[in-house]
Structures are given as structure tokens and as C-alpha cells.
Enzyme design. Sequence first.
Site, PDB file in Angstrom:
ATOM      1  N   GLY A 190       0.788  -1.223   0.000  1.00 35.43           N
ATOM      2  CA  GLY A 190       0.000   0.000   0.000  1.00 35.43           C
ATOM      3  C   GLY A 190       0.818   1.270   0.000  1.00 35.43           C
ATOM      4  O   GLY A 190       0.253   2.360   0.191  1.00 35.43           O
ATOM      5  N   ASP A 191       2.120   1.176  -0.224  1.00 34.81           N
ATOM      6  CA  ASP A 191       2.978   2.354  -0.337  1.00 34.81           C
ATOM      7  C   ASP A 191       4.167   1.947  -1.202  1.00 34.81           C
ATOM      8  O   ASP A 191       4.058   1.031  -2.014  1.00 34.81           O
ATOM      9  CB  ASP A 191       3.409   2.858   1.047  1.00 34.81           C
ATOM     10  CG  ASP A 191       3.675   4.366   1.060  1.00 34.81           C
ATOM     11  OD1 ASP A 191       4.457   4.828   0.207  1.00 34.81           O
ATOM     12  OD2 ASP A 191       3.116   5.077   1.915  1.00 34.81           O
ATOM     13  N   ASP A 192       5.317   2.602  -1.038  1.00 36.42           N
ATOM     14  CA  ASP A 192       6.472   2.253  -1.869  1.00 36.42           C
ATOM     15  C   ASP A 192       6.856   0.785  -1.684  1.00 36.42           C
ATOM     16  O   ASP A 192       6.932   0.287  -0.555  1.00 36.42           O
ATOM     17  CB  ASP A 192       7.680   3.115  -1.489  1.00 36.42           C
ATOM     18  CG  ASP A 192       7.474   4.589  -1.790  1.00 36.42           C
ATOM     19  OD1 ASP A 192       6.637   4.910  -2.656  1.00 36.42           O
ATOM     20  OD2 ASP A 192       8.147   5.419  -1.160  1.00 36.42           O
ATOM     21  N   SER A 199       2.602  -0.919  -6.764  1.00 37.71           N
ATOM     22  CA  SER A 199       2.137   0.016  -5.748  1.00 37.71           C
ATOM     23  C   SER A 199       1.152   0.976  -6.406  1.00 37.71           C
ATOM     24  O   SER A 199       1.546   1.940  -7.049  1.00 37.71           O
ATOM     25  CB  SER A 199       3.302   0.795  -5.131  1.00 37.71           C
ATOM     26  OG  SER A 199       2.815   1.775  -4.232  1.00 37.71           O
TER      27      SER A 199
END
Length: 491
Positions: free
Chosen positions: A281-283, A314
Site C-alpha cells: 500500500g505504499d512504496d 504500488s
Amino acid sequence: MVDTFSSSWRPQLHQRPRWLMSFLTAHRTQLLVLWVVGFVMVFGLQVNSIDGVGLFRMKAAARPIPRLRPVAFNLTDFGGVGDGKTLNTAAFERAVEAISKAGARGGGQLNVPAGRWLTAPFNLTNHMTLFLAEGAVILGIEDENHWPLMPPLPSYGYGREHKGPRYGSLIHGQNLRDIVITGYNGTIDGQGQAWWTKYKKKILTNTRGPLVQLMWSKDIVISNITLRNSPFWTLHPYDCKNVTISGITILAPVFGAPNTDGIDPDSCQDVLIENSYICVGDDAIAIKSGWDQYGIAYGRPSTNIIIRNLIVRSVVSAGISIGSEMSGGVSNVTVENLFVWETRRGVRIKTAPGRGGYVRNIAYRNVIFENVRVGIVIKTDYNEHPDEGFDPKALPIITNISFSSIHGQGVRVPVRIHGSEDIPIKDVSFRDMSVGLTYKKKHIFQCSFVDGHVIGSIFPSPCQNLDLYDEQGNLVKRSVSQNITDIDYDI
């Protein structure tokens, strides 16, 4: 592994085979298919689901032989119960204590058998192998009252989300040597849903903890496991040396799982990350080295890092990032053989006034983008700071960034390099680039305050800030001006 690096290390971009480059140029679609098929053949496939979306999950084709230790224990020897309900923190702690007594003999191995092993956070010890059998799942307890509070990281000044102490990680270690976390693709599950909900509702008063965090440690191997649903950053080596991460899967929901970065090497030296799949859910990966004045004072760079043979996704952030917390410096990084799909930004460098530090000697090669909004990003106005004590005159230096064999399709903006008068971007180079577009507007190769060059023909046409050379290295056209600004965030 990476201990062959030296201070004179530089990316050697000229060593790629000529026949391969010809193949890449002529067979874009075939290459894309071969990339995926190759990963499937090497690691095997098993289907996993994140919020109902089917995704590939890599699994080693052949079970590796665990690293031998003089003694080996099973978690059940210490009263562990793998029913998903019994709290096993004391069992893990007793097992780690037993292994710590075997350190003089070379340490010990803790085998976690198949089952669901609920636990609060626990610490590792020197010369330890944590081995997760097939079907073994270590579950982090959801109640934050069982998670200890720790001092802020010295290079960040305070907890990343709140001032004051931060929650520790589910599996933790400090000042350790010779640590192995491996297995037959067992899982460490942080059960982060409760944390994400409390974070979004602003219930928490301390920064969330990572899933696995090793600090001030060296000689670390993490392989052949699955990490999923971390409350915060998933795998966070902090000020560590000689780190190998290979053959792992990292998963979190692509929406609604804030700050669940996959791997964040932070002020680390001699790191190899390879042969892995990350969908979070991010990098997917974010290389860091401290935040503003605190990172400058701590002064530990991230250097000598190889990232290779990865598939990453992502939807809300980037595939591979450097920064934005890079105040201790980042150098000598190679990213190669990378497939980025359904991602907001492919590869990204982000920083801002106040960071100080540097990003230099960074090489990206053999990168494929598939359905990516912005392929290559360098951003110098990422203005998020720990407090008002940062020095706006502490300006980062960004130099010697190279991109070669960059291909793909379904990309909206292939390049956005946004330097500024205060933070110009220097010595950027492009070679062998062809990216299929979803947006036909002009100015999709965007530049501002950047100098560098293009070798040979690339698509789309480069910005006017860059010098043009032919394949033999002869100057074809000098740039009009490095200070031309052609940035459009509306695209």
C-alpha cells in the site's frame, strides 16, 4: 555478497550484451512476456488474494537447506501452541534465551512448525536462525497494549507520525550479528488491519511499528518467507551492514493500508535485494537515511545497494523510491531487471530544501513499466518536515543518475524530472529508452533545472534541457538551456 564493493565502485553501464540490446529494441512485447514467464519458472506460482484481487505470489521451486546451527529447537519445546488463539510470546522469549546461551558454539535455530502462532513482539539474539516451516504463520497480536514503546529513531528526531516514543516491531533486534530469517515460505503476518483503521480514525498517539526491524546489526540474511499486513513499514533494516534479502514475498492491500512500504533500507551499507515480489500500500522499496537536521547530525548514508530481479506493484505510490528521508546521503545504488506494474510512479527520487545530504551514483537499467502513471520521477519539493527546526538552506545534491534500457507500455508520463534553481539536478543520462504511451499530449518528457545527456535515439523525444549524442558518443545537439521548465502536474 556485496562485500566486494569499495569506495571506488561505480555502475558499469557499458557491460550489457549488444545482442540483448538489439533484442530489446525489436521485441518489446515478447520481452514483456518473457519477463513474466521467467519469474514464474524460477519461483513457481501460487495464487493469493488481497481484498479479493488475485495476485501472483512467488514460491521457491526447490526447498532450500536451512543454515546449520549447532543446536536446534522447536517452538513447541517451550510451550508454543499454534491454534491462532493462544498467546505464544513467552514461548518465543524462552526459545530465544536458550539460543542466546549457545552463542559461543555458533548459535542455534528455532523451528516454527505449521500452525498459527499468535504473539506479541519479541527480540532475536546473536547467531540465530528463525526457520518457518511450510504452513507456519507467525501472527502479530492486534491489541497495541501488547506492543512495547521505544525511543524515536535518532536520525528522525521523533516518532515518524507522532512526537515521542514509537511502537516497536513484531520481530525486533538491536546490535546483533549473524541473523537468519528463512524457511519453506512460512509467513509473518502483522494483522495490520486494526492498526490501519485506528490510524485513519486518529486514535493512535504513537507511531505504528514495523513488522520486522533490525537495528545496528550486521550479517543478516532474510529469504524464502512471506511478510504481510504490516502495521507500518514492513521490513526495516536500520543502520545495518551486509544485508541479503532474497526470494521473499511482501503483501499488503493496495488500498487502505497506509505506509506499508515493502523494504526500507535506512542508513544501511552493503545491501542486496533480489528475486522477490512486492505488492503493498505504499512504496515497494524506499531507500532512506534520516530526516532533515536529525539525519544530517546522525550522518549515516545508505550506500552500496543492489536491487535486482524484482516484480513490484504500488497502486498509490512508487515501485522503487529514494527518499524523501535521505539527509545522511544515498550513493552507489544499482536497480536492474525490474518489472513495475499497475503503479502510480515507477522509479522515484524525492527530496526537498532542508534535507541536506546527497543522492549520487544511481543506475537504473533493464526496467519495464506496465500501466504506470509516471515512469521516472525526480522531485525536489517534497516538503514534509519533522518540526520547525529544519534548515531551509540545507539543500540536497542530486548528481550522476543514469537510465538505460527503459521500456514499457501504458505509461502516461514517461519522465518528470523537477529540479529547481536551488536544487538543480546534474549529470542525468538516458540511453535505449522506448516507452509506449497512453497520453498523446506534447511535453510528456518533462524537465526543469536539469543538465545531462541522451545517447542515441529514445522515445518519447527528450526535453530540450539535455544534450544529444549519437551511439558513437559524438555530440549531435547542445541543449538550449538546462533551466527550461516544462512540468505539468495536470497530466
